[in-house]
Scaffold this motif. Structure first.
Motif, PDB file in Angstrom:
ATOM      1  N   LEU A 148       0.828  -1.207   0.000  1.00 56.29           N
ATOM      2  CA  LEU A 148       0.000   0.000   0.000  1.00 56.29           C
ATOM      3  C   LEU A 148       0.865   1.261   0.000  1.00 56.29           C
ATOM      4  O   LEU A 148       0.516   2.267  -0.623  1.00 56.29           O
ATOM      5  CB  LEU A 148      -0.924  -0.005   1.217  1.00 56.29           C
ATOM      6  CG  LEU A 148      -2.149  -0.914   1.127  1.00 56.29           C
ATOM      7  CD1 LEU A 148      -2.894  -0.932   2.461  1.00 56.29           C
ATOM      8  CD2 LEU A 148      -3.072  -0.460   0.009  1.00 56.29           C
ATOM      9  N   ILE A 194      -4.097  -3.832  -2.678  1.00 60.85           N
ATOM     10  CA  ILE A 194      -4.847  -4.599  -1.676  1.00 60.85           C
ATOM     11  C   ILE A 194      -5.038  -6.039  -2.132  1.00 60.85           C
ATOM     12  O   ILE A 194      -4.883  -6.992  -1.349  1.00 60.85           O
ATOM     13  CB  ILE A 194      -6.201  -3.929  -1.400  1.00 60.85           C
ATOM     14  CG1 ILE A 194      -5.988  -2.570  -0.720  1.00 60.85           C
ATOM     15  CG2 ILE A 194      -7.090  -4.834  -0.531  1.00 60.85           C
ATOM     16  CD1 ILE A 194      -7.263  -1.771  -0.536  1.00 60.85           C
ATOM     17  N   VAL A 209      -4.545   1.573  -5.741  1.00 57.13           N
ATOM     18  CA  VAL A 209      -4.645   1.129  -4.350  1.00 57.13           C
ATOM     19  C   VAL A 209      -5.346  -0.221  -4.263  1.00 57.13           C
ATOM     20  O   VAL A 209      -4.921  -1.117  -3.519  1.00 57.13           O
ATOM     21  CB  VAL A 209      -5.390   2.181  -3.505  1.00 57.13           C
ATOM     22  CG1 VAL A 209      -5.637   1.667  -2.092  1.00 57.13           C
ATOM     23  CG2 VAL A 209      -4.606   3.482  -3.461  1.00 57.13           C
ATOM     24  N   SER A 239       0.961   4.224  -2.792  1.00 62.09           N
ATOM     25  CA  SER A 239       0.937   5.648  -2.465  1.00 62.09           C
ATOM     26  C   SER A 239       2.069   6.378  -3.180  1.00 62.09           C
ATOM     27  O   SER A 239       1.870   7.493  -3.699  1.00 62.09           O
ATOM     28  CB  SER A 239       1.060   5.830  -0.949  1.00 62.09           C
ATOM     29  OG  SER A 239       1.136   7.199  -0.606  1.00 62.09           O
TER      30      SER A 239
END
Length: 232
Positions: free
Chosen positions: A68, A186, A182, A72
């Protein structure tokens, strides 16, 4: 190349990025203890607390949380620059676009690798400290356990760094979409669980090797086709 990577660091909102890293470090430091002390404590079919060697099996997948953080960074380093119309300015530097993309990619991979490695160290120290107080792992860590953990930390941090680049080409450079980037991270984090839902058994090391390869493929495609993807 290193000067270009340093430039990427200076262009970031460093306090914001470091704040994100600290949040991940704190969460991933505590998660192994939560799982070992509470979640799997009454699960005899999952004997993770029988030794430090067994406990390591849960500490490795937990560090995939830094995917994650990689997503970012892809957003900060690539997607935001496209949306802010500053990527065209970057492409105006007296160097090739391919070299610029490679520098940005190396910056992301290096940052994720370093942060993942630090997380392994912090998680190991914290778990040992909590075990001294709560005694949820049998025995004490041996020299072999420590050496194995150190080796796996170095290798696994590289896996996380490479896997974090999987969304780069399709969602970062091509689609330039934050939420799918994102969501991709996940899904990659939970890939073993998703495979289990479909009754697909895949060795963890093989899965990590595949993810690392996909990350390298994403980097190759990003560098190869950057001249055809446009500035805006």
């Amino acid at each position: 190349m290193f000067k270009l990577m340093e430039l990427e660091w200076r262009k970031l909102h460093t306090r914001k990025v470091m704040g994100e890293a600290v949040i991940y470090w704190v969460i991933l430091m505590i998660l192994p203890t939560i799982f070992l002390q509470f979640v799997f404590a009454d699960a005899p079919n999952i004997p993770l607390g029988e030794s430090y060697g067994a406990a390591m099996e849960i500490m490795l997948p937990i560090q995939m949380g830094f995917l994650l953080f990689g997503a970012s960074l892809v957003n900060h380093v690539f997607i935001e620059e496209f949306k802010n119309r500053t990527m065209a300015l970057s492409y105006g530097y007296p160097l090739s676009r391919r070299r610029l993309v490679m520098a940005k990619t190396m910056f992301i991979a290096g940052a994720v690798y370093l942060c993942s490695l630090i997380s392994f160290v912090l998680a190991g120290i914290t778990t040992y400290g909590f075990d001294l107080a709560l005694d949820f792992i049998e025995g004490v860590p041996t020299a072999a356990d420590l050496a194995n953990y150190a080796l796996r930390a170095v290798v696994h941090a590289a896996v996380v760094a490479l896997a974090s680049l999987i969304p780069l080409f399709w969602f970062g450079l091509w689609r330039r979409a934050v939420i799918p980037t994102v969501l991709c991270a996940i899904v990659l984090m939970q890939m073993q669980n998703f495979l289990g839902w479909f009754s697909i058994t895949l060795n963890a090391d093989l899965l990590y090797a595949i993810m690392s390869l996909l990350g390298l493929v994403s980097v190759y495609l990003s560098v190869k086709f950057v001249n055809k993807l446009g500035d805006l």
